[in-house]
Design a protein around this motif. Sequence first.
Motif: not given
Length: 301
Positions: A100-114, A125-133
């Motif tokens: 299992x891999x997990x992220x908190x807040x902007x850590x989602x970007x690390x999982x997305x990179x991979x 984080x709600x302030x980063x959702x648009x950027x992640x999408x």
Amino acid sequence: MTLVVFLLVPRLHLLDLAGPAQAFSTAADLGHGYELRYVAEHEEVPTAQGVPLRASVQWPALTADDLVIVPGWRGRFAAHARLSKATRAALVAHHASGGTVASVCAGAYALAQAGLLDGRRSTTHHALQDELAARYPATRVQRDVLYVVDDRVVTSAGIASGIDLALHLIAVRHGAADAAKVAREMVVYARRNGDEPQRSAMLRHRGHLSDTVHRAQDLIDARFADRLPLAEIAAACDVSPRTLTRLFSAATGMTPLRYQQTLRLERAENLIAHGSTVDAAARSTGFDDARMLRRLRSRLP
């Protein structure tokens, strides 16, 4: 011994790390076999709050039972956190081996990179959702939830939601009662308001001040799969069944029986999500037969 490995990124938020680290450390203190490790691409890791941290640059040998968690950091996704090819490969390899891999807040970007968010649901984080999408259109960003679980990839919202994520992972592994014990040790019963369907019921209904109801919940949390007559619960709380029902309903919005059923259903959903059959989940959580569980699941939104 289960390893919980935190991948530390420059300018990480201390609470993104400390919240889940405390939860798993407390679980270890309560008798569960967790060992915390910290890895990074450089031995010294600056934090957003100015306290430098030190970590190993060597990843430990991991098994499918181990967890890897990436805390978030200050700044936009592209800043400070371009992971090396070797680090991305380590994340992918752990997930591919059943981990299992997990992220908190902007850590989602690390999982997305991979590439671990491709084709999967995620949040941040709600302030980063648009950027992640926008940066990673292959992931389906879920808004206004504390965390999302999709095929052993767990992403959570901002900062303190890392505690919710950790308690969820503890509940999946050890049951709601043990996660409730960890939460109580950490004094985090009160949760945020709003439509947060991913929150655990054991925490969602703990934001009150009634000692009597807390005692009743402690008993139900510990034995939610057992037959628990109302009279037995009331006796343990030194009140009459009628008084307990009145106090419990006022504090939680439901009866003790409904609360127990909610815990059973939530635990069954966790088991089914991790490969259990409906019949097996029903037996494990105290339902008389699978038909009742199926009926309750059919009413879920």
